[in-house]
Design an enzyme around this catalytic site. Structure first.
Site, PDB file in Angstrom:
ATOM      1  N   GLU A 101      49.100  32.411  26.076  1.00 16.77           N
ATOM      2  CA  GLU A 101      48.641  31.134  26.626  1.00 16.77           C
ATOM      3  C   GLU A 101      47.675  31.392  27.782  1.00 16.77           C
ATOM      4  OE1 GLU A 101      47.861  28.228  26.491  1.00 16.77           O
ATOM      5  OE2 GLU A 101      49.367  26.794  27.177  1.00 16.77           O
ATOM      6  N   ASP A 102      46.831  30.424  28.067  1.00 15.86           N
ATOM      7  CA  ASP A 102      45.907  30.586  29.187  1.00 15.86           C
ATOM      8  C   ASP A 102      46.610  30.366  30.531  1.00 15.86           C
ATOM      9  OD1 ASP A 102      46.197  27.845  28.783  1.00 15.86           O
ATOM     10  OD2 ASP A 102      44.058  27.412  28.688  1.00 15.86           O
ATOM     11  N   ASP A 105      51.453  25.691  33.629  1.00 15.64           N
ATOM     12  CA  ASP A 105      51.265  24.714  34.705  1.00 15.64           C
ATOM     13  C   ASP A 105      52.613  23.999  34.905  1.00 15.64           C
ATOM     14  OD1 ASP A 105      49.656  23.203  36.514  1.00 15.64           O
ATOM     15  OD2 ASP A 105      49.252  21.705  34.989  1.00 15.64           O
ATOM     16  N   PHE A 154      42.391  23.405  40.022  1.00 13.35           N
ATOM     17  CA  PHE A 154      41.927  23.259  38.647  1.00 13.35           C
ATOM     18  C   PHE A 154      40.907  24.360  38.379  1.00 13.35           C
ATOM     19  CE2 PHE A 154      39.669  21.614  34.997  1.00 13.35           C
ATOM     20  CZ  PHE A 154      40.718  21.138  34.225  1.00 13.35           C
ATOM     21  N   ARG A 167      33.862  27.258  29.190  1.00 19.36           N
ATOM     22  CA  ARG A 167      34.728  28.253  28.540  1.00 19.36           C
ATOM     23  C   ARG A 167      34.053  29.620  28.501  1.00 19.36           C
ATOM     24  NH1 ARG A 167      39.044  25.647  25.938  1.00 19.36           N
ATOM     25  NH2 ARG A 167      38.603  23.555  25.153  1.00 19.36           N
TER      26      ARG A 167
HETATM   27  P1  5GP Z   1      51.582  22.711  31.027  1.00 20.56           P
HETATM   28  O1  5GP Z   1      51.477  21.693  32.121  1.00 20.56           O
HETATM   29  O2  5GP Z   1      52.196  22.122  29.798  1.00 20.56           O
HETATM   30  O3  5GP Z   1      52.238  23.973  31.479  1.00 20.56           O
HETATM   31  O4  5GP Z   1      50.111  23.067  30.659  1.00 20.56           O
HETATM   32  C1  5GP Z   1      49.404  22.176  29.885  1.00 20.56           C
HETATM   33  C2  5GP Z   1      48.061  22.747  29.554  1.00 20.56           C
HETATM   34  O5  5GP Z   1      47.221  22.420  30.622  1.00 20.56           O
HETATM   35  C3  5GP Z   1      48.005  24.252  29.404  1.00 20.56           C
HETATM   36  O6  5GP Z   1      47.900  24.584  28.058  1.00 20.56           O
HETATM   37  C4  5GP Z   1      46.776  24.644  30.123  1.00 20.56           C
HETATM   38  O7  5GP Z   1      45.830  25.106  29.194  1.00 20.56           O
HETATM   39  C5  5GP Z   1      46.244  23.366  30.741  1.00 20.56           C
HETATM   40  N1  5GP Z   1      45.931  23.574  32.144  1.00 20.56           N
HETATM   41  C6  5GP Z   1      46.776  23.761  33.158  1.00 20.56           C
HETATM   42  N2  5GP Z   1      46.114  23.966  34.314  1.00 20.56           N
HETATM   43  C7  5GP Z   1      44.789  23.916  33.993  1.00 20.56           C
HETATM   44  C8  5GP Z   1      43.582  24.096  34.737  1.00 20.56           C
HETATM   45  O8  5GP Z   1      43.556  24.366  35.951  1.00 20.56           O
HETATM   46  N3  5GP Z   1      42.411  23.984  34.036  1.00 20.56           N
HETATM   47  C9  5GP Z   1      42.377  23.678  32.711  1.00 20.56           C
HETATM   48  N4  5GP Z   1      41.210  23.554  32.136  1.00 20.56           N
HETATM   49  N5  5GP Z   1      43.487  23.531  31.978  1.00 20.56           N
HETATM   50  C10 5GP Z   1      44.685  23.647  32.615  1.00 20.56           C
HETATM   51 MG    MG Z   2      46.069  24.729  26.974  1.00 21.19          MG
END
Ligand code: 5GP
Ligand code: MG
Length: 182
Positions: A101-102, A105, A154, A167
């Site tokens: 995963e990237d 969050d 972010f 990207r």
């Molecule tokens: P989660 O909140 O479910 O852990 O993450 C949800 C999605 O939000 C993740 O897949 C991640 O790619 C995206 N995400 C979280 N933080 C950021 C950020 O700072 N920038 C971007 N572009 N996507 C984010």
């Molecule tokens: Mg994502």
């Protein structure tokens, strides 16, 4: 106040990312030593650059598959409801699986995906995320490997977008929105 644009400032350099991936790859090789059934699963779309660099650093026999879960859309807010938009092409039952995963969050996305994939009875399932924002966590989820812990900012680049752009930046950058002065 209308938003007129944004700037991106570098937070993690391409060189630092590459060095970290080398270290992570050595740990993953040790953990999965001897495997002949590893599937590396990238979560689309944000992990595509990370998974590409990671698998090329891994000295293990790997297969690659992808899964897409719903994410932010074009906004900078997280949604708690996770939907599977594109499922894996292959079976993972009795396979070793590494989910890539990237960013972790709130934790909802990986938590949901891991639950789904575990229900398919893989031999082993591990997770790796390039970035972790621990202060944002809403569910108790911890990836097995993390590239970098970052503050609540972010970020874009290295596969990660803002409204589908950025990207292709080779580094991780922090987004700062500019508000109209008038
Ligand atoms: P989660 O909140 O479910 O852990 O993450 C949800 C999605 O939000 C993740 O897949 C991640 O790619 C995206 N995400 C979280 N933080 C950021 C950020 O700072 N920038 C971007 N572009 N996507 C984010
Ligand atoms: Mg994502």
């Amino acid at each position: 106040m209308a938003q007129t644009g944004y700037t991106v400032s570098q937070m993690i350099s391409a060189k630092a990312i590459a060095a970290r991936i080398e270290d992570l790859a050595r740990e993953i090789e040790q953990d999965f030593a001897g495997t002949n059934k590893l599937v590396v699963v990238g979560l689309l779309r944000g992990s595509f650059v990370f998974i590409a660099d990671l698998v090329r650093e891994l000295d293990l026999p790997v297969e690659v598959d992808f899964l897409e879960a719903s994410s932010y859309g074009n906004a900078m807010e997280s949604s708690r409801e996770v939907r599977i938009l594109k499922d894996l092409r292959g079976e993972i039952q009795a396979r070793d699986v590494l989910v890539v995963e990237d960013i972790v969050d709130t934790g909802h996305t990986l938590n949901h995906v891991v639950g789904l994939l575990r229900s398919r009875a893989p031999a082993r399932l591990k997770t790796i995320a390039l970035l972790d924002k621990p202060v944002r966590r809403e569910v108790d989820f911890r990836a097995d490997w993390i590239g970098f812990e970052i503050p609540d900012e972010f970020v874009v680049g290295y596969g990660i977008d803002y409204a589908q752009r950025n990207r292709n930046l080779p580094f991780i950058g922090k987004v700062t929105l500019h508000e109209d002065a008038s």
